[in-house]
Design a protein around this motif. Structure first.
Motif, mmCIF file in Angstrom:
data_model
loop_
_atom_site.group_PDB
_atom_site.id
_atom_site.type_symbol
_atom_site.label_atom_id
_atom_site.label_comp_id
_atom_site.label_asym_id
_atom_site.label_seq_id
_atom_site.Cartn_x
_atom_site.Cartn_y
_atom_site.Cartn_z
ATOM 1 N N LEU A 345 10.531 14.219 18.397
ATOM 2 C CA LEU A 345 10.023 14.877 19.598
ATOM 3 C C LEU A 345 9.835 16.367 19.337
ATOM 4 O O LEU A 345 10.737 17.034 18.829
ATOM 5 C CB LEU A 345 10.977 14.682 20.777
ATOM 6 N N LEU A 346 8.658 16.879 19.678
ATOM 7 C CA LEU A 346 8.423 18.320 19.593
ATOM 8 C C LEU A 346 8.597 18.947 20.975
ATOM 9 O O LEU A 346 9.257 19.966 21.119
ATOM 10 C CB LEU A 346 7.026 18.590 19.046
ATOM 11 N N CYS A 347 8.017 18.314 21.988
ATOM 12 C CA CYS A 347 8.212 18.764 23.380
ATOM 13 C C CYS A 347 9.235 17.845 24.024
ATOM 14 O O CYS A 347 8.950 16.679 24.312
ATOM 15 C CB CYS A 347 6.888 18.709 24.131
ATOM 16 N N ARG A 348 10.441 18.360 24.226
ATOM 17 C CA ARG A 348 11.524 17.554 24.780
ATOM 18 C C ARG A 348 11.315 17.259 26.257
ATOM 19 O O ARG A 348 11.716 16.207 26.739
ATOM 20 C CB ARG A 348 12.865 18.280 24.586
ATOM 21 N N THR A 370 -1.839 16.230 25.527
ATOM 22 C CA THR A 370 -0.534 15.575 25.395
ATOM 23 C C THR A 370 0.485 15.979 26.454
ATOM 24 O O THR A 370 1.573 15.412 26.484
ATOM 25 C CB THR A 370 0.087 15.908 24.027
ATOM 26 N N ARG A 371 0.188 16.973 27.285
ATOM 27 C CA ARG A 371 1.142 17.553 28.247
ATOM 28 C C ARG A 371 2.244 18.362 27.561
ATOM 29 O O ARG A 371 3.217 18.775 28.201
ATOM 30 C CB ARG A 371 1.765 16.490 29.161
ATOM 31 N N CYS A 372 2.102 18.617 26.270
ATOM 32 C CA CYS A 372 3.059 19.469 25.578
ATOM 33 C C CYS A 372 3.104 20.841 26.260
ATOM 34 O O CYS A 372 2.074 21.460 26.510
ATOM 35 C CB CYS A 372 2.639 19.618 24.119
ATOM 36 N N GLY A 373 4.304 21.312 26.569
ATOM 37 C CA GLY A 373 4.455 22.618 27.197
ATOM 38 C C GLY A 373 4.319 22.631 28.701
ATOM 39 O O GLY A 373 4.373 23.695 29.318
ATOM 40 N N MET A 374 4.162 21.457 29.329
ATOM 41 C CA MET A 374 3.951 21.414 30.775
ATOM 42 C C MET A 374 5.195 20.966 31.534
ATOM 43 O O MET A 374 5.144 20.674 32.720
ATOM 44 C CB MET A 374 2.776 20.490 31.094
ATOM 45 N N GLY A 383 6.423 25.765 22.731
ATOM 46 C CA GLY A 383 5.368 26.740 22.470
ATOM 47 C C GLY A 383 5.722 27.654 21.313
ATOM 48 O O GLY A 383 4.890 27.941 20.441
ATOM 49 N N ALA A 384 6.992 28.106 21.281
ATOM 50 C CA ALA A 384 7.444 28.944 20.175
ATOM 51 C C ALA A 384 7.454 28.162 18.869
ATOM 52 O O ALA A 384 7.102 28.692 17.805
ATOM 53 C CB ALA A 384 8.834 29.495 20.477
ATOM 54 N N ALA A 385 7.847 26.879 18.951
ATOM 55 C CA ALA A 385 7.878 26.052 17.739
ATOM 56 C C ALA A 385 6.478 25.862 17.166
ATOM 57 O O ALA A 385 6.274 25.988 15.954
ATOM 58 C CB ALA A 385 8.516 24.698 18.051
ATOM 59 N N THR A 386 5.495 25.582 18.016
ATOM 60 C CA THR A 386 4.131 25.388 17.505
ATOM 61 C C THR A 386 3.546 26.684 16.965
ATOM 62 O O THR A 386 2.721 26.668 16.048
ATOM 63 C CB THR A 386 3.206 24.823 18.598
ATOM 64 N N GLN A 387 3.977 27.802 17.511
ATOM 65 C CA GLN A 387 3.519 29.092 16.989
ATOM 66 C C GLN A 387 3.961 29.255 15.539
ATOM 67 O O GLN A 387 3.196 29.737 14.696
ATOM 68 C CB GLN A 387 4.089 30.222 17.855
ATOM 69 N N TYR A 388 5.196 28.835 15.231
ATOM 70 C CA TYR A 388 5.678 28.919 13.855
ATOM 71 C C TYR A 388 5.112 27.797 12.985
ATOM 72 O O TYR A 388 4.670 28.034 11.859
ATOM 73 C CB TYR A 388 7.207 28.865 13.824
ATOM 74 N N LEU A 389 5.098 26.582 13.514
ATOM 75 C CA LEU A 389 4.693 25.426 12.709
ATOM 76 C C LEU A 389 3.207 25.428 12.370
ATOM 77 O O LEU A 389 2.810 25.089 11.253
ATOM 78 C CB LEU A 389 5.042 24.134 13.453
ATOM 79 N N PHE A 390 2.365 25.800 13.349
ATOM 80 C CA PHE A 390 0.913 25.673 13.178
ATOM 81 C C PHE A 390 0.165 26.995 13.260
ATOM 82 O O PHE A 390 -1.063 27.019 13.209
ATOM 83 C CB PHE A 390 0.347 24.718 14.238
ATOM 84 N N ASP A 391 0.903 28.101 13.430
ATOM 85 C CA ASP A 391 0.284 29.428 13.582
ATOM 86 C C ASP A 391 -0.616 29.485 14.814
ATOM 87 O O ASP A 391 -1.619 30.210 14.825
ATOM 88 C CB ASP A 391 -0.515 29.814 12.333
ATOM 89 N N TRP A 392 -0.272 28.743 15.856
ATOM 90 C CA TRP A 392 -1.030 28.797 17.102
ATOM 91 C C TRP A 392 -0.555 29.981 17.931
ATOM 92 O O TRP A 392 0.640 30.236 18.042
ATOM 93 C CB TRP A 392 -0.834 27.524 17.902
ATOM 94 N N GLN A 393 -1.487 30.698 18.499
ATOM 95 C CA GLN A 393 -1.146 31.831 19.348
ATOM 96 C C GLN A 393 -1.098 31.401 20.807
ATOM 97 O O GLN A 393 -2.046 30.798 21.306
ATOM 98 C CB GLN A 393 -2.159 32.959 19.164
#
Length: 420
Positions: A345-348, A370-374, A383-393
């Motif tokens: 799970l990335l978004c718990r 996916t509703r990730c972050g909602m 959101g912080a994890a995806t910023q590090y994992l995928f370089d998403w801003q």
């Protein structure tokens, strides 16, 4: 009803408290807001089992006893209300605060990265465990593993040991050479050197990273990797944190420029938006000492006393060098980007697995699909994890910045009609 302030400060951690006192001593009427029930922020978090440093108590008492400082606890910013006013809300009401100058001292939160088992009961952040213990969580007799990166691991382990826990391993992902190089610089900051001696633990291992948390209904153990060797340890709790990430959402919403994932400021702690300043961990990580001096500078400047602010520049340079050394030697190993399995799970909050998020090319696309972050945390963790994992801003949040009462939101209509 709008309550005016010469200087409005968001966040009552070390930076916010020092900014409030500096501005008030320069003659400004200061309003200080914080969403926690007690001042001190995360680093000076109070609680039934907390030991607050004398400096923190003195600063807090000075702020609370100053006639020109009005502090509101349990209060959060809901929305912007015109060019120089914010809509805020506490447990009982919402109201508008207009300001001449605004200082953002919104601090930072832990960076939590997904790995197999990280959602098991018994797994928390390293700072999260500290906060729980200070708030009264009993840990006496429990076996605890602390893993991740940075000095917070030692501090968290120290708090756990002081309250009767058995720390079986402190796993630092940074290599031995990097940790040693940082330690060799500590004599430049004698207080930090002494602090490191008090936190030393023979169970500390560098170059060691978490692979998985083990268990069925709750945590039963951990799997760690050090070089080519893997070890499994039984434990009751795992505290795992990979450094800090600046809380920049409010700054983004107000139009402030970011740099290196933190609020960008100049020598006067001024942001890119006129009349808005920032200090402390939201501008970069350097500990309470740097936050205190940055807060003082911002408070003096916001109150119009640039001469007093400039006298503090040498102190800021001294602690900025410490921050630079810290950030240089505890850089995260790129291997941490690959801890998660496809079904981890990335978004718990919304039960979204890693593979579902990784299939997309941007945060916005992943969120819509996916509703990730909602969920309840509003992307503070995933959101912080995806910023590090995928370089998403991350995109700037839209008002309201969190769940808000309707009667609070209705005040925005009134503020528009009255010209705020």
């Amino acid at each position: 009803m709008s309550v005016p302030a010469d200087v409005l400060i968001i966040g009552a951690g070390p930076a916010g408290l020092s900014a409030a006192l500096a501005a008030a001593n320069d003659g400004a009427h200061v309003v200080l807001l914080d969403d926690n029930p007690l001042p001190g922020g995360q680093i000076w978090r109070d609680g039934v089992q907390a030991k607050i440093p004398a400096q923190a108590r003195q600063l807090r008492d000075a702020v609370d006893n100053h006639a020109s400082i009005q502090r509101h606890a349990g209060t959060r910013v809901v929305a912007r209300a015109g060019a120089s006013a914010l809509l805020v809300e506490d447990a009982e009401r919402g109201w508008l605060i207009s300001y001449r100058a605004l200082i953002l001292c919104t601090g930072a939160r832990e960076l939590l990265l997904p790995f197999p088992g990280w959602t098991l009961p018994g797994v928390t952040g390293a700072g999260g465990l500290q906060a729980l213990i200070k708030g009264g969580l009993p840990v006496a007799g429990e076996r605890i593993v602390v893993a991740g990166s940075g000095p917070l691991l030692l501090a968290s382990a120290g708090t756990a040991k002081h309250n009767g826990a058995q720390v079986v391993r402190i796993a630092e992902q940074a290599a031995l050479g990097a940790v040693a190089a940082f330690a060799l610089q500590l004599p430049r900051w004698p207080h930090k050197l002494l602090q490191s001696f008090s936190l030393f633990d023979p169970r500390y291992r560098s170059g060691t990273r978490i692979i998985a948390a083990l268990g069925t209904d709750r945590l039963e153990g951990v799997r760690l990797q050090r070089g080519n060797s893997v070890e499994e340890l039984e434990c009751d709790r795992l505290a795992c944190g990979f450094g800090l990430i600046a809380n920049v959402q409010l700054a983004q919403a107000l139009g402030c420029a970011l740099g290196n994932n933190a609020v960008q400021v100049d020598a006067w702690q001024a942001t890119s938006v006129s009349g808005i300043y920032a200090a402390g961990e939201c501008t970069g990580f350097g500990g309470s000492e740097l936050a205190l001096v940055e807060g003082c500078i911002a408070g003096h400047v916001a109150a119009g006393n640039r001469q007093a602010a400039q006298r503090l520049w040498p102190g800021r340079r001294r602690w900025q060098r410490f921050a630079d050394a810290l950030n240089e030697h505890f850089v995260l190993d790129p291997a941490l980007k690959h801890l998660a399995e496809p079904d981890t799970l990335l978004c718990r909050c919304e039960d979204v697995p890693y593979a579902a998020v990784a299939a997309h090319t941007s945060w916005r696309e992943a969120k819509l699909a996916t509703r990730c972050g909602m969920g309840a945390c509003q992307a503070r963790i995933c959101g912080a994890a995806t910023q590090y994992l995928f370089d998403w801003q991350p995109v700037a949040p839209r008002p309201p910045f969190g769940p808000t009462r309707i009667d609070t939101l209705m005040q925005l209509e009134g503020s528009t009609q009255s010209g705020h």
